[in-house]
Each structure stands twice: as structure tokens, then as C-alpha cells.
Design a protein around this motif. Structure first.
Motif, PDB file in Angstrom:
ATOM      1  N   TYR A 112       0.827  -1.210   0.000  1.00  0.00           N
ATOM      2  CA  TYR A 112       0.000   0.000   0.000  1.00  0.00           C
ATOM      3  C   TYR A 112       0.864   1.265   0.000  1.00  0.00           C
ATOM      4  N   THR A 113       1.904   1.254   0.805  1.00  0.00           N
ATOM      5  CA  THR A 113       2.731   2.461   0.919  1.00  0.00           C
ATOM      6  C   THR A 113       3.489   2.737  -0.370  1.00  0.00           C
ATOM      7  N   SER A 114       4.142   1.729  -0.951  1.00  0.00           N
ATOM      8  CA  SER A 114       4.958   1.952  -2.148  1.00  0.00           C
ATOM      9  C   SER A 114       4.110   2.182  -3.389  1.00  0.00           C
ATOM     10  N   ASN A 115       2.911   1.555  -3.455  1.00  0.00           N
ATOM     11  CA  ASN A 115       2.091   1.665  -4.656  1.00  0.00           C
ATOM     12  C   ASN A 115       1.119   2.829  -4.619  1.00  0.00           C
ATOM     13  N   LEU A 116       0.995   3.507  -3.461  1.00  0.00           N
ATOM     14  CA  LEU A 116       0.035   4.608  -3.406  1.00  0.00           C
ATOM     15  C   LEU A 116       0.552   5.766  -2.557  1.00  0.00           C
ATOM     16  N   VAL A 117       0.779   5.534  -1.294  1.00  0.00           N
ATOM     17  CA  VAL A 117       1.093   6.644  -0.388  1.00  0.00           C
ATOM     18  C   VAL A 117       2.384   7.333  -0.803  1.00  0.00           C
ATOM     19  N   LYS A 118       3.396   6.561  -1.128  1.00  0.00           N
ATOM     20  CA  LYS A 118       4.683   7.135  -1.513  1.00  0.00           C
ATOM     21  C   LYS A 118       5.004   6.834  -2.979  1.00  0.00           C
ATOM     22  N   LEU A 119       3.977   6.879  -3.797  1.00  0.00           N
ATOM     23  CA  LEU A 119       4.175   6.682  -5.229  1.00  0.00           C
ATOM     24  C   LEU A 119       5.000   7.828  -5.807  1.00  0.00           C
ATOM     25  N   ARG A 120       5.896   7.516  -6.721  1.00  0.00           N
ATOM     26  CA  ARG A 120       6.806   8.525  -7.270  1.00  0.00           C
ATOM     27  C   ARG A 120       6.042   9.636  -7.967  1.00  0.00           C
ATOM     28  N   PRO A 121       6.557  10.870  -7.932  1.00  0.00           N
ATOM     29  CA  PRO A 121       5.879  11.993  -8.616  1.00  0.00           C
ATOM     30  C   PRO A 121       5.730  11.718 -10.102  1.00  0.00           C
ATOM     31  N   GLY A 122       4.554  12.052 -10.619  1.00  0.00           N
ATOM     32  CA  GLY A 122       4.279  11.844 -12.024  1.00  0.00           C
ATOM     33  C   GLY A 122       3.772  10.466 -12.369  1.00  0.00           C
ATOM     34  N   HIS A 123       3.717   9.548 -11.407  1.00  0.00           N
ATOM     35  CA  HIS A 123       3.261   8.187 -11.662  1.00  0.00           C
ATOM     36  C   HIS A 123       1.826   8.015 -11.164  1.00  0.00           C
ATOM     37  N   ILE A 124       1.085   7.119 -11.817  1.00  0.00           N
ATOM     38  CA  ILE A 124      -0.327   6.881 -11.505  1.00  0.00           C
ATOM     39  C   ILE A 124      -0.546   5.378 -11.378  1.00  0.00           C
ATOM     40  N   ASN A 125      -1.291   5.002 -10.373  1.00  0.00           N
ATOM     41  CA  ASN A 125      -1.657   3.610 -10.149  1.00  0.00           C
ATOM     42  C   ASN A 125      -3.116   3.431 -10.542  1.00  0.00           C
ATOM     43  N   VAL A 126      -3.365   2.592 -11.571  1.00  0.00           N
ATOM     44  CA  VAL A 126      -4.730   2.305 -12.026  1.00  0.00           C
ATOM     45  C   VAL A 126      -5.220   1.092 -11.241  1.00  0.00           C
ATOM     46  N   LEU A 127      -6.232   1.308 -10.386  1.00  0.00           N
ATOM     47  CA  LEU A 127      -6.670   0.303  -9.414  1.00  0.00           C
ATOM     48  C   LEU A 127      -8.049  -0.232  -9.783  1.00  0.00           C
ATOM     49  N   LEU A 128      -8.187  -1.556  -9.846  1.00  0.00           N
ATOM     50  CA  LEU A 128      -9.459  -2.232 -10.114  1.00  0.00           C
ATOM     51  C   LEU A 128     -10.004  -2.795  -8.806  1.00  0.00           C
ATOM     52  N   VAL A 129     -11.284  -2.534  -8.533  1.00  0.00           N
ATOM     53  CA  VAL A 129     -11.948  -3.062  -7.338  1.00  0.00           C
ATOM     54  C   VAL A 129     -12.736  -4.305  -7.745  1.00  0.00           C
ATOM     55  N   LEU A 130     -12.525  -5.415  -7.045  1.00  0.00           N
ATOM     56  CA  LEU A 130     -13.197  -6.669  -7.388  1.00  0.00           C
ATOM     57  C   LEU A 130     -13.514  -7.446  -6.111  1.00  0.00           C
ATOM     58  N   THR A 131     -14.146  -8.566  -6.318  1.00  0.00           N
ATOM     59  CA  THR A 131     -14.462  -9.463  -5.205  1.00  0.00           C
ATOM     60  C   THR A 131     -13.904 -10.844  -5.511  1.00  0.00           C
ATOM     61  N   ASN A 132     -14.026 -11.739  -4.537  1.00  0.00           N
ATOM     62  CA  ASN A 132     -13.511 -13.090  -4.756  1.00  0.00           C
ATOM     63  C   ASN A 132     -14.212 -13.784  -5.913  1.00  0.00           C
ATOM     64  N   ALA A 133     -15.521 -13.581  -6.017  1.00  0.00           N
ATOM     65  CA  ALA A 133     -16.283 -14.267  -7.055  1.00  0.00           C
ATOM     66  C   ALA A 133     -16.011 -13.702  -8.442  1.00  0.00           C
ATOM     67  N   SER A 134     -15.774 -12.405  -8.547  1.00  0.00           N
ATOM     68  CA  SER A 134     -15.587 -11.773  -9.864  1.00  0.00           C
ATOM     69  C   SER A 134     -14.119 -11.609 -10.228  1.00  0.00           C
ATOM     70  N   LYS A 135     -13.220 -12.091  -9.405  1.00  0.00           N
ATOM     71  CA  LYS A 135     -11.794 -11.829  -9.604  1.00  0.00           C
ATOM     72  C   LYS A 135     -11.296 -12.324 -10.947  1.00  0.00           C
ATOM     73  N   SER A 136     -11.607 -13.554 -11.299  1.00  0.00           N
ATOM     74  CA  SER A 136     -11.071 -14.129 -12.530  1.00  0.00           C
ATOM     75  C   SER A 136     -11.599 -13.409 -13.759  1.00  0.00           C
ATOM     76  N   ALA A 137     -12.912 -13.169 -13.826  1.00  0.00           N
ATOM     77  CA  ALA A 137     -13.504 -12.541 -15.007  1.00  0.00           C
ATOM     78  C   ALA A 137     -13.064 -11.092 -15.148  1.00  0.00           C
ATOM     79  N   LEU A 138     -13.065 -10.339 -14.031  1.00  0.00           N
ATOM     80  CA  LEU A 138     -12.709  -8.915 -14.124  1.00  0.00           C
ATOM     81  C   LEU A 138     -11.224  -8.711 -14.434  1.00  0.00           C
ATOM     82  N   LEU A 139     -10.351  -9.524 -13.858  1.00  0.00           N
ATOM     83  CA  LEU A 139      -8.921  -9.364 -14.144  1.00  0.00           C
ATOM     84  C   LEU A 139      -8.617  -9.644 -15.615  1.00  0.00           C
TER      85      LEU A 139
END
Length: 763
Positions: free
Chosen positions: A595-622
Motif C-alpha cells: 500500500y505504501t509503495s504503490n500509493l502513499v509514496k508513489l513517485r511523482p508523475g506516476h499513476i496507479n490504475v486500481l481495479l476493485v473486485l471481489t472473490n467471485a468476480s476476480k477471474s472474469a474482471l482481471l
């Protein structure tokens, strides 16, 4: 008392003004006669060139300016002056009518006729060295490939030119008899030539060798000028010969296809005259030098019986034991050396390795000259041909005549020539062809000697008989052909030529930088610094910019259709992203560890594209998520992650509440209740600037709670519904990603990122 002083001062000013006006009037009256070169030299307009030069010599003792001679000694400039009154060929016709006032204006400030300042006059003897632009380009530059040139740059009002004049004259008297070309350039007389040379101040001394211009930067001393000319010559013109290497030097005639010359002298260094001779004939002869005073050449001196009291030159051809010519003299002169080498610049039987050698050895027939025939041996370089080649050399040495030129050619290296003479018939043995060149286009008359050439006595007799018949009857040559141009076997390969050119260019830049020739270097330096500024500026801007902040050059039109199919979305390539470096997309899970490296202390100019899913939808959504963002995965500033809402149910509601009111005020039960509503949401998170862009999934009629709660459907039906319907939630993700890269998405700012708890651990 004050009034009387003022009146006296006014009287003085008036007197000076009157004197000035009187002089001005006198100068204006004198212009018609004083600036007439005929009048100044005291000759009539019909005077001959001899009379003009005699008048100049008579007045040169009184420092009459040499421009008068330069005008009248050139018929074109003299004609311009007679017709239009022009003294300079660059002066236009319309400028001559105001010439008198300009001449006085120049005299008032600069000319010796008003203030009698001593200008730098050129001696009459220097006029033969004066160079013009056309003469430099047409004569000096081509001739500089045979001998170096030493050029002095001078101008009017050059007091330093007067100081170096005695040294210059001594240097000219020493170097000109050695064959060095001498030239003088007047900055005011030919500015175009001075600009081409890069000479912008006087005095300057320039050396020209092989078309390359080099400036002299040392003190003007005769020894330094001599060394400057010597350093301009290419290196390795003359090889130092000793008892250890003289046989290798002489026997190398076969490889280089050149005669060898040895100079024996008592001095330890190679004389400049010998270097200049080697430079002039470097394309024909190889030169060596033997120091008679040393101990490393004792055997060499004994073998050739060299007289140590005078310089000696030996010339060798194919025979490395006996020289074909010898000269020995005290104070050897340039003309003697040139004649000695020029009369022996070809081997007895040279190999045709270039078209230039073919043209010189077998010239085209001239009507006013005697016929010359070329006896050509077509052979090979294999050991099997050595005996035949040696026999042909012996025959040529015994039958040397002015009308005959013997040569040989390797069939493998000159296939087009051999095929034209042999009529495309392959030769299994050496062949002899007698030919006469009839035109520059390659037309020849020739005849092949029947029976080939094996080098036997019978072959020699038969060839001798054929040559006797040829001299009696020129129509003996019955065949004709058009020969192609010969390949240049001695030409360096392209990479060598390129490296030599690059070396000369870098050396010129170093010389300009070392001696501050900034006028010539400014365009190059400006180009270099401009390129460096653009490169580093682009790198710095890209390093501190964000992918979403870069605007496209052309806005992309909105799609006509509101939805797209899965195949269209997966095949779409964004114009704002780089091509993917891999054939897959790396998607990492957002956990407490990352969490810290991928969001809180993410390098300037970088963006993390985050997908919200559940256990049941994980395979299809990914799987669908990877297809939609694949074309954007080449960007180095984009990272892809997923958040499992079943593990972190409170995180999405907490993030959205921070946007609404900046505080977390609702209960944990509300988080748990809302957690199932965020399946398929995608967030673009900028951790450094604390904002995010939100993608809401497409409504499919399927609620995320259905997959996690008990229903009346069987597990197979639920799984099939999830795989079929859930992945459609991301159908429009590709369009959203394009807008993200364009920077047109709305940004939701937060004061801080919420803490990521593991709800399953709490439970």
C-alpha cells in the motif's frame, strides 16, 4: 575682460574653420587628378604594360601605393577604369559618379594623402604571388595535392605586416626553390577569398596541403615556418631503412605495385626536399631514407657500394639486388630529383590496378604522336602462375621499347576487363593480348596471341614474332571492343575513408577551439548547444510531468457509438501511449505490504490504475481489465493493481467520504453494507498529488451482492452468470483510459489517503 577672451576664442575657431574649408575645397578639386592612376604614374592612357611597370618601379621608392599597378596591370580592371572610372571590379557602375567625395572622405580619416601616414606597400616582386578567388580554386587547390602552399594574408594599414616582411622574404627565398608554392592574399583586395580561407585578420600565415587549410599560430621565425610546412605533410611519407628492414622494403614492390627509391645521406633526419619529392610522387613510388652516419646501415652501405661523401639515390624496380638508376651529387636540387623519379615511376611490368594507371601507362592514340601499344598479360595470383609471370617479366625487360608498354592484370580482380578481351571465354592458362586504345570511351583495337602463355622459349619467340609484325603493319590488330572502367584495387575501404575524414574534421575543430577561431566555430557551437538544450530540456520536462497533463496535438473525436464490443476494445491502440514492451500486463494486488509503495509514496508523475473486485468476480474482471489496459501498458508512469473488496470493505467508502466531507463519520456497518457496490470500479490514483479519477462500471443488471450471498440459483448458474455478465462492467474502460491519458477526466482531491485494514483478519 571675459568678453575679450570670448572674442579671441571665436576668432581662432573661425580661422581653423576657414583653413579646414580651404583644405576641403583643395581636396575636392584634386580628386579628379590625384586618384587617376595614369596621372599618378605619369603615363598616358595608351601606355603599354612594360611602360606602366617601369613607371611603377621608378616611383616605388617613394612608396606610391601598389593599387595603381594592380589596376593597370590587369586588362579587365584597366578597361573598367577607362570606361567607368572603377578601381575595383566589385564596384558597380552607378557608384562611380560620387567617387570623388568618397575618396576624400577616406583620405580624411585613413589615406596617407591627407595625413601622410605610412601605409604598408607591397613590393613589385610580391605582385606575382597575389592570389584571386578563381585562381585559388582552379590552380592552388588542385596543385596542393602535389606540393604544399604557404600563403600570407595582408592588408592595408597593417603595421605588423611590415615587421614580419623580412622574415617572410627569407622564408620564401628558402622554401620556393624546394618546390613549395607561395601566395599572398590581400584582405581588402579579395574579401571573398579571405572569407573562404577563414582569414579575418592580418597578418596571418596559412598552409594548404591536400586541399586542407591550416593556420600558423607560432612566432614568425624562419625555422618555425619551415617546421610548419614540414608538419603539414602526411606522416609516413618516407620510411627509415636499416640493415634489418631493407630487404622487406625492397621486396614489397609486388604488394604495393610501386618502384622503391632509397636516399643515402649523412644527416640523421630526412631532408625536407626529399619529403617534398616523396609527397609529389607518393601515388607512384615508395621512398626510403638511410642514415649513413649511423651504425645500423653498415651492411647496406657495403652491399651497394655507397659513397659516403655525397648524397646518393638508388631506384629499384622488380630486381631487388641491382638498382635500375643511380644519381649522386652534392647539393642535390629539386629538378634533378623530380626528373630522376619521373623517368622511373612505373615498374618494368606494372599490374593494372586502377583506371588512372591504365590511362597513364597505355594512353589513347593521338594523331600527332607515335603509336603506342600495350602488351597485356591476363594471369592469376595463384602459385601456379608464378613461372609464367616471371617469364613475361624477363621478356619485357629484354624487349623494352618506347612504343611498347608491358603490363599484367589479375583476372579475378578485373573480371569485366578480362571478359571483354577474352570474349567471355574462361582462360585456364595465362593469355597475352596486344591492344591499342583509340578513344577515351574505352574503345580499343586488339589481338590475342594464340596458344596462350606458359613462359616457354617457344612462347617468347612467338610473341616476339607477333610484335615485329605489328610494328610493320598497324592493321594487324583485327578485333575491337569497348573496355569497362577498371576497378580501383588500391582504394581504401569506405570505413577507412570515413575514419580519415572524421579525423581531419575533428583535428580542424580542435585547432579552431585551441586558437579561438570563434568566427568559424560559432555556427557549429550554436548548433551543438541548441541540440543539447532541446535534448536535456525534453528529458527534464518528461521527468517532472504527469501522463495525464500532456495534451495531444489533435483532439481525438468522440465516438459515435456509446458502447463498443469486447473485440473493439481489446484491439484499440492509444495514440497517447507507448507500444507495450511485454505481451502481458502486470497487475499486483494492493495489500498492507504494497500500500505504501504503490500509493502513499508513489513517485511523482506516476499513476496507479486500481481495479476493485471481489472473490467471485476476480477471474472474469482481471481478464477483462488486462485486455482493456494492454495497449496502455507500455507507459513507464502507469502501474496496474487490484483491490479485493471482500478483504478491505471499508476502504472505498472511506475514500469517497473523504471527498464529500473530509471525515470518516459513519459506522463500520455502513462500510460493510456498501462494500459490495464497488465491484468493477476503477480508480486512477496519483499518490503524490493526492487526487484520483473514478470509473464507474457499466450497469449489467447483476449486483455484486448476488455473488456473495445465498440465492436460489445453483453454484453453476451463479458462476456462469458471473463470467458472462460481470466482465461487461468494463466494456467502456478503454475510452476512459484514453481520456485519462488526454488529461480530460475530472480529478477528485483528498486531504490524505485512508488507512488500508484487513477486514478478514479483524473478523
Amino acid at each position: 575682460m571675459r568678453v575679450w577672451r570670448t572674442s579671441r576664442q571665436s576668432g581662432k575657431c573661425a580661422a581653423f574653420l576657414a583653413i579646414f574649408m580651404l583644405i576641403l575645397s583643395a581636396e575636392l578639386v584634386k580628386t579628379a587628378s590625384e586618384y587617376d592612376p595614369y596621372y599618378t604614374l605619369g603615363v598616358s592612357r595608351s601606355a603599354s604594360q612594360a611602360e606602366i611597370k617601369r613607371a611603377y618601379k621608378r616611383l616605388s621608392a617613394f612608396h606610391i601605393w601598389h593599387e595603381l599597378l594592380l589596376i593597370l596591370s590587369n586588362e579587365e580592371r584597366r578597361s573598367n577604369f577607362d570606361r567607368f572610372g572603377q578601381k575595383d571590379e566589385n564596384q558597380h557602375f552607378g557608384q562611380s559618379q560620387h567617387h570623388g567625395f568618397r575618396s576624400f572622405h577616406s583620405s580624411f580619416y585613413f589615406d596617407e594623402s591627407f595625413f601622410h601616414f605610412p601605409r604598408y606597400p607591397l613590393d613589385f616582386s610580391d605582385s606575382k604571388y597575389m592570389l584571386r578567388l578563381a585562381q585559388f580554386n582552379n590552380e592552388v587547390l588542385p596543385d596542393s595535392h602535389k606540393r604544399p602552399y604557404l600563403i600570407k594574408v595582408t592588408s592595408e594599414w597593417c603595421f605588423a605586416c611590415i615587421h614580419i616582411e623580412p622574415v617572410w622574404k627569407e622564408t620564401v627565398q628558402e622554401l620556393e626553390p624546394l618546390g613549395i608554392g607561395i601566395g599572398i592574399v590581400d584582405l581588402g583586395f579579395d574579401r571573398a577569398l579571405a572569407k573562404q580561407l577563414g582569414a579575418y585578420r592580418a597578418p596571418s600565415i596559412i598552409g594548404v596541403v591536400n586541399g586542407r587549410v591550416t593556420f600558423f599560430h607560432q612566432a614568425v621565425v624562419r625555422e618555425f615556418l619551415r617546421q610548419f610546412v614540414e608538419d603539414l605533410l602526411p606522416q609516413k611519407l618516407v620510411m627509415k631503412i636499416t640493415d634489418d628492414n631493407y630487404m622487406a622494403f625492397l621486396e614489397n614492390w609486388h604488394v604495393e605495385n610501386k618502384p622503391r627509391v632509397l636516399l643515402f645521406d649523412q644527416v640523421p633526419i630526412v631532408p625536407l626536399l626529399y619529403k617534398l619529392t616523396a609527397f609529389a610522387f607518393r601515388d607512384y613510388v615508395r621512398f626510403g631514407f638511410v642514415d649513413q652516419g649511423g651504425t645500423s646501415s653498415t651492411r647496406l652501405l657495403l652491399q651497394f657500394n655507397i659513397n659516403t661523401y655525397a648524397p646518393t639515390m638508388l631506384l629499384f624496380k622488380e630486381d631487388t639486388v641491382k638498382p635500375v638508376d643511380i644519381i649522386q651529387a652534392r647539393g642535390m636540387k629539386r629538378q634533378m630529383m623530380n626528373e630522376f623519379v619521373s623517368n622511373n615511376k612505373f615498374l618494368q611490368v606494372p599490374r593494372l590496378v586502377s583506371q588512372q594507371l591504365f590511362d597513364e601507362l597505355c594512353p589513347v592514340k593521338q594523331f600527332h604522336r607515335r603509336r603506342k601499344y600495350c602488351v597485356l598479360l591476363i594471369t592469376g595470383d595463384d602459385p601456379a602462375y608464378l613461372a609464367a609471370n616471371k617469364a613475361f617479366l624477363d621478356f619485357a625487360s629484354a624487349n623494352s621499347k618506347d612504343v611498347l608498354r608491358f603490363a599484367y592484370v589479375y583476372q579475378r580482380q578485373q573480371q569485366p576487363l578480362c571478359q571483354a578481351l577474352l570474349q567471355n571465354q574462361g582462360a585456364h592458362s595465362a593469355q597475352v593480348v596486344i591492344l591499342e586504345r583509340r578513344s577515351q570511351t574505352g574503345k580499343v583495337l586488339y589481338r590475342s596471341v594464340s596458344g596462350g602463355w606458359n613462359g616457354s622459349e617457344e612462347d617468347k619467340y612467338h610473341l616476339h614474332e607477333q610484335l615485329e609484325l605489328l610494328q610493320k603493319d598497324p592493321t594487324y590488330l583485327t578485333s575491337d571492343a569497348t573496355l569497362p572502367e577498371l576497378n580501383n584495387e588500391m582504394a581504401p575501404i569506405f570505413i577507412i575513408r570515413w575514419m580519415n575524414a572524421a579525423y581531419d574534421y575533428m583535428l580542424q575543430i580542435y585547432d579552431d577551439l585551441l586558437y579561438s577561431n570563434w568566427r568559424e566555430m560559432m555556427p557549429i557551437l550554436s548548433l551543438i548547444f541548441s541540440a543539447l538544450f532541446i535534448v536535456f530540456g525534453t528529458v527534464i520536462i518528461q521527468a517532472f510531468s504527469e501522463p495525464g497533463e500532456s495534451k495531444p496535438q489533435k483532439p481525438k473525436p468522440k465516438p459515435k457509438e456509446q458502447t463498443r464490443t469486447e473485440d473493439d476494445a481489446s484491439s484499440r491502440a492509444s495514440t497517447f501511449s507507448r507500444p507495450p514492451k511485454k505481451d502481458f500486463v502486470e497487475v499486483t494486488e494492493l495489500t498492507g505490504i504494497t500500500y505504501t509503495s504503490n500509493l502513499v509514496k508513489l513517485r511523482p508523475g506516476h499513476i496507479n490504475v486500481l481495479l476493485v473486485l471481489t472473490n467471485a468476480s476476480k477471474s472474469a474482471l482481471l481478464r477483462k481489465f488486462a485486455k482493456e489496459v494492454f495497449s496502455f501498458s507500455g507507459s513507464e508512469t502507469l502501474h496496474f493493481s487490484f483491490l479485493n473488496a471482500d478483504k478491505h470493505r471499508h476502504w472505498m467508502p472511506s475514500l469517497l467520504r473523504l471527498d464529500r466531507d473530509g471525515a470518516q463519520s459513519q459506522s463500520h456497518s455502513d462500510d460493510e453494507e456498501e462494500s459490495s457496490n464497488y465491484m468493477g470500479y476503477v480508480l486512477a490514483l496519483n499518490g503524490h498529488k493526492k487526487y484520483f479519477c473514478l470509473f464507474r462500471p457499466v450497469f449489467t443488471g447483476d449486483d455484486g451482492s448476488d455473488s456473495s450471498s445465498d440465492t436460489s440459483f445453483s453454484s453453476d448458474s451463479s458462476s456462469r452468470a458471473t463470467s458472462i455478465e460481470v466482465h461487461h462492467k468494463l466494456d467502456r474502460l478503454g475510452l476512459w483510459m484514453e481520456r485519462l491519458m488526454e488529461g480530460t477526466l475530472p480529478r477528485i482531491r483528498v486531504p490524505a489517503w485512508p488507512t488500508l485494514f484487513d477486514d478478514t483478519a479483524e473478523g
